[in-house]
Scaffold this motif. Structure first.
Motif, PDB file in Angstrom:
ATOM      1  N   LEU A 140       3.011  -3.188   3.441  1.00 25.14           N
ATOM      2  CA  LEU A 140       4.316  -3.193   2.783  1.00 25.14           C
ATOM      3  C   LEU A 140       4.383  -2.115   1.716  1.00 25.14           C
ATOM      4  O   LEU A 140       3.357  -1.624   1.237  1.00 25.14           O
ATOM      5  CB  LEU A 140       4.562  -4.556   2.123  1.00 25.14           C
ATOM      6  N   SER A 141       5.595  -1.769   1.336  1.00 29.19           N
ATOM      7  CA  SER A 141       5.778  -0.895   0.186  1.00 29.19           C
ATOM      8  C   SER A 141       5.796  -1.761  -1.076  1.00 29.19           C
ATOM      9  O   SER A 141       5.993  -2.971  -1.010  1.00 29.19           O
ATOM     10  CB  SER A 141       7.075  -0.095   0.304  1.00 29.19           C
ATOM     11  N   VAL A 142       5.576  -1.136  -2.225  1.00 28.95           N
ATOM     12  CA  VAL A 142       5.499  -1.875  -3.470  1.00 28.95           C
ATOM     13  C   VAL A 142       6.839  -2.558  -3.767  1.00 28.95           C
ATOM     14  O   VAL A 142       7.905  -1.999  -3.538  1.00 28.95           O
ATOM     15  CB  VAL A 142       5.090  -0.942  -4.628  1.00 28.95           C
ATOM     16  N   GLY A 143       6.768  -3.799  -4.248  1.00 31.17           N
ATOM     17  CA  GLY A 143       7.992  -4.528  -4.556  1.00 31.17           C
ATOM     18  C   GLY A 143       7.830  -6.024  -4.384  1.00 31.17           C
ATOM     19  O   GLY A 143       6.751  -6.517  -4.034  1.00 31.17           O
ATOM     20  N   HIS A 179       3.786   0.749 -15.064  1.00 27.80           N
ATOM     21  CA  HIS A 179       4.283  -0.540 -14.596  1.00 27.80           C
ATOM     22  C   HIS A 179       3.758  -0.742 -13.181  1.00 27.80           C
ATOM     23  O   HIS A 179       4.038   0.039 -12.280  1.00 27.80           O
ATOM     24  CB  HIS A 179       5.816  -0.562 -14.609  1.00 27.80           C
ATOM     25  N   MET A 180       2.998  -1.807 -12.990  1.00 26.52           N
ATOM     26  CA  MET A 180       2.288  -1.987 -11.732  1.00 26.52           C
ATOM     27  C   MET A 180       3.212  -2.178 -10.530  1.00 26.52           C
ATOM     28  O   MET A 180       2.845  -1.886  -9.397  1.00 26.52           O
ATOM     29  CB  MET A 180       1.337  -3.186 -11.831  1.00 26.52           C
ATOM     30  N   ALA A 181       4.431  -2.701 -10.759  1.00 25.57           N
ATOM     31  CA  ALA A 181       5.346  -2.970  -9.649  1.00 25.57           C
ATOM     32  C   ALA A 181       6.393  -1.872  -9.487  1.00 25.57           C
ATOM     33  O   ALA A 181       7.350  -2.028  -8.734  1.00 25.57           O
ATOM     34  CB  ALA A 181       6.043  -4.322  -9.851  1.00 25.57           C
ATOM     35  N   SER A 182       6.200  -0.760 -10.185  1.00 25.98           N
ATOM     36  CA  SER A 182       7.168   0.327 -10.122  1.00 25.98           C
ATOM     37  C   SER A 182       6.894   1.231  -8.929  1.00 25.98           C
ATOM     38  O   SER A 182       5.770   1.702  -8.737  1.00 25.98           O
ATOM     39  CB  SER A 182       7.109   1.155 -11.411  1.00 25.98           C
ATOM     40  N   ASP A 183       7.925   1.475  -8.142  1.00 26.26           N
ATOM     41  CA  ASP A 183       7.784   2.346  -6.980  1.00 26.26           C
ATOM     42  C   ASP A 183       7.369   3.751  -7.390  1.00 26.26           C
ATOM     43  O   ASP A 183       6.480   4.359  -6.796  1.00 26.26           O
ATOM     44  CB  ASP A 183       9.111   2.373  -6.207  1.00 26.26           C
ATOM     45  N   THR A 184       7.987   4.279  -8.435  1.00 27.27           N
ATOM     46  CA  THR A 184       7.695   5.649  -8.854  1.00 27.27           C
ATOM     47  C   THR A 184       6.310   5.783  -9.478  1.00 27.27           C
ATOM     48  O   THR A 184       5.729   6.869  -9.483  1.00 27.27           O
ATOM     49  CB  THR A 184       8.746   6.153  -9.858  1.00 27.27           C
ATOM     50  N   CYS A 219       0.781  -1.236   0.000  1.00 27.89           N
ATOM     51  CA  CYS A 219       0.000   0.000   0.000  1.00 27.89           C
ATOM     52  C   CYS A 219       0.813   1.287   0.000  1.00 27.89           C
ATOM     53  O   CYS A 219       0.231   2.368  -0.099  1.00 27.89           O
ATOM     54  CB  CYS A 219      -0.955   0.014   1.190  1.00 27.89           C
ATOM     55  N   TYR A 220       2.139   1.209   0.112  1.00 26.68           N
ATOM     56  CA  TYR A 220       2.959   2.425   0.163  1.00 26.68           C
ATOM     57  C   TYR A 220       4.033   2.415  -0.920  1.00 26.68           C
ATOM     58  O   TYR A 220       4.462   1.353  -1.370  1.00 26.68           O
ATOM     59  CB  TYR A 220       3.666   2.540   1.518  1.00 26.68           C
ATOM     60  N   ASP A 221       4.454   3.620  -1.291  1.00 27.30           N
ATOM     61  CA  ASP A 221       5.671   3.705  -2.075  1.00 27.30           C
ATOM     62  C   ASP A 221       6.855   3.840  -1.124  1.00 27.30           C
ATOM     63  O   ASP A 221       6.676   3.823   0.105  1.00 27.30           O
ATOM     64  CB  ASP A 221       5.608   4.871  -3.079  1.00 27.30           C
ATOM     65  N   SER A 222       8.055   3.960  -1.649  1.00 25.24           N
ATOM     66  CA  SER A 222       9.246   3.970  -0.796  1.00 25.24           C
ATOM     67  C   SER A 222       9.334   5.216   0.082  1.00 25.24           C
ATOM     68  O   SER A 222      10.100   5.245   1.048  1.00 25.24           O
ATOM     69  CB  SER A 222      10.513   3.868  -1.658  1.00 25.24           C
ATOM     70  N   LYS A 223       8.519   6.230  -0.215  1.00 27.90           N
ATOM     71  CA  LYS A 223       8.493   7.442   0.608  1.00 27.90           C
ATOM     72  C   LYS A 223       7.442   7.356   1.704  1.00 27.90           C
ATOM     73  O   LYS A 223       7.231   8.314   2.446  1.00 27.90           O
ATOM     74  CB  LYS A 223       8.230   8.658  -0.284  1.00 27.90           C
ATOM     75  N   GLY A 224       6.772   6.210   1.780  1.00 28.21           N
ATOM     76  CA  GLY A 224       5.762   6.032   2.806  1.00 28.21           C
ATOM     77  C   GLY A 224       4.416   6.640   2.481  1.00 28.21           C
ATOM     78  O   GLY A 224       3.563   6.777   3.362  1.00 28.21           O
ATOM     79  N   VAL A 225       4.209   6.991   1.220  1.00 29.38           N
ATOM     80  CA  VAL A 225       2.930   7.559   0.800  1.00 29.38           C
ATOM     81  C   VAL A 225       1.991   6.424   0.396  1.00 29.38           C
ATOM     82  O   VAL A 225       2.294   5.654  -0.517  1.00 29.38           O
ATOM     83  CB  VAL A 225       3.108   8.544  -0.374  1.00 29.38           C
ATOM     84  N   GLY A 226       0.867   6.330   1.071  1.00 28.75           N
ATOM     85  CA  GLY A 226      -0.078   5.254   0.794  1.00 28.75           C
ATOM     86  C   GLY A 226      -1.292   5.736   0.037  1.00 28.75           C
ATOM     87  O   GLY A 226      -1.783   6.856   0.261  1.00 28.75           O
TER      88      GLY A 226
END
Length: 473
Positions: free
Chosen positions: A182-185, A275-280, A154-161
């Protein structure tokens, strides 16, 4: 394993134990259905549930799941007719699955899976999901007195959900579930497997036979209600398509009801280029499900799921696949609230946006049923999602939805006549499935049994499969 032994929990080691973990967590030995090549016995696997449709209906009714209403969207239909040619504009009905305890059709899947887990003596259930299914499993586990863990990305690497996913986490927790966020990945599936192994809980996967069999009641119920209401089967049923279980289960229910002439149409939101698994890119998409990032890959290679063989195999049943844009879905969501008085979540309205367009192709005396709607809420509301998109750099404008670029813009139609679903190339999708089956199974020679299997998998015939194979091998 003795107390002195230490389990290797590295990523590679856990992934290598995947089949063993899944066998213990689902209670199914998938090897029983394998032929050793491409083909496997799908119907035998589906029978592994051990429940008839009538038994599943009874299981679901014990926790107030199912028997949801069908509404005729008379005002939406009239709106479509304003933009249709004379004599066109099919009647649009919707099956309102928001009436289930957790607010979505996925409660049907969860009810069957959780019941079975309790029957087998599991102490708890685990689901890996970003959304509605987690809430459904948590709801059913609460009713059945089982522990529940929901693993969310539910989050990106910056913690934004994403607000929709974060809201669903709160809903899961409200039902007493433990939510692992978890963050995406790639850690999602790894974490899921580790938890299954460490807890010994049941894998309440969306893609087991229990999950898909649970949705068969929806298709069956839909047909029975329409026969009672209008005296015949609908011409078309439109289902939002992501991982394929929604469409697969519904279509199998239609078949069990004898509705063999009803066309099954899939609908997904166009998120091409993301891309569904891309953090950005994770927070660049306004739809966490029901989009092409799930719909196309899972349709063309179903076994990418969290079980060795997915029971969700939508190309077996799909007659047509329509794609709509984000702005079109947001428009029809607001229209449904303002002209029909039904406020429902955008993801479920993906099929409604497609049906609105499709109705304009069809005759006035024909019938479309939108297979489901889902609940809405603060984080799931279309205004919240549009605000979140704007805050993440997405341009929100009014104009022609065809100019929308996923991840860059959301274009709200200037008028409803601009809602135009686009057909995906079914031939291309079917050939892609055949190619994936050959490549991913590392097959150099395809047997007659494999050809027959692939013909069923793609809802074609053996001549189509052999022609496609010539392009591959």
């Amino acid at each position: 394993m003795s107390n002195l032994e230490v389990r290797d929990n590295s990523y590679e080691a856990v992934m290598s134990r995947r089949n063993e973990i899944m066998k213990k967590a689902v209670g199914i030995d998938y090897a029983d259905f394998e032929s050793g090549t491409i083909a496997f016995d799908y119907e035998k696997m589906m029978k592994e549930t051990g429940y008839t449709l009538e038994e599943i209906q009874k299981i679901q009714s014990q926790t107030s799941v199912g028997n949801t209403p069908i509404f005729e969207l008379k005002n939406i239909t009239e709106l479509a007719r304003k933009y249709a040619a004379p004599g066109k504009g099919a009647r649009i009905f919707v099956k309102d699955e928001a009436g289930n305890p957790s607010g979505s059709f996925k409660e049907r899947r969860a009810a069957t899976a959780v019941y079975h887990a309790k029957r087998l003596g599991y102490k708890g259930v685990i689901a890996a999901t970003s959304g509605n299914y987690g809430a459904a499993v948590a709801s059913q586990a609460a009713m059945q007195g089982l522990k529940c863990i929901v693993v969310q990305e539910c989050y990106d690497s910056k913690g934004v959900g994403q607000p929709e996913i974060v809201e669903k986490a709160r809903k899961c927790e409200a039902h007493g579930a433990e939510v692992v966020q978890l963050s995406v990945g790639p850690e999602l599936f790894y974490t899921f497997l580790r938890l299954l192994e460490e807890t010994g809980y049941f894998n309440a996967s969306l893609y087991t036979p229990f999950g898909i069999a649970g949705v068969e009641t929806l298709g069956y119920e839909l047909i029975m209600q329409m026969r009672e209401r209008i005296g015949r089967d609908p011409d078309v049923v439109v289902a939002t398509n992501a991982g394929g279980g929604n469409l697969t289960g519904t279509a199998r229910g239609l078949i069990k009801a004898g509705a063999l002439n009803t066309q099954v149409v899939a609908a997904s939101v166009n998120l091409a280029g993301l891309h569904m698994a891309s953090d950005t890119m994770f927070n660049k998409k306004s739809f966490t499900t029901g989009h092409t990032g799930f719909g196309v890959p899972f349709a063309t290679w179903p076994d990418r799921s969290d079980v060795p063989r997915s029971a969700a195999r939508p190309l077996r049943y799909m007659d047509r696949y329509l794609q709509v844009n984000q702005g079109e879905v947001f428009y029809i969501t607001e229209a449904m609230a303002q002209v029909e008085g039904l406020e429902r979540g955008p993801a479920g309205n993906t099929a409604l946006a497609a049906a609105f367009s499709l109705a304009q192709e069809m005759d006035r005396d024909q019938i479309i049923v939108v297979q489901e709607t889902e609940y809405t809420g603060a984080g799931k509301h279309h205004a919240s999602q549009l605000s979140f998109a704007r805050n993440n750099g997405i341009e929100i404008v009014f104009g022609d939805p065809r100019t929308e670029v996923a991840g860059e813009s959301i274009v709200i139609p200037e008028n409803p006549g601009m809602i135009r679903a686009v057909d995906l190339d079914m031939t291309k999708l079917r050939k892609s499935l055949i190619k994936n089956a050959v490549v991913n199974n590392k097959v150099t020679e395809v047997s007659d049994a494999d050809v027959a299997f692939l013909a069923v998998e793609t809802k074609t015939d053996e001549a189509f499969v052999r022609a496609a194979l010539k392009e591959i091998l």
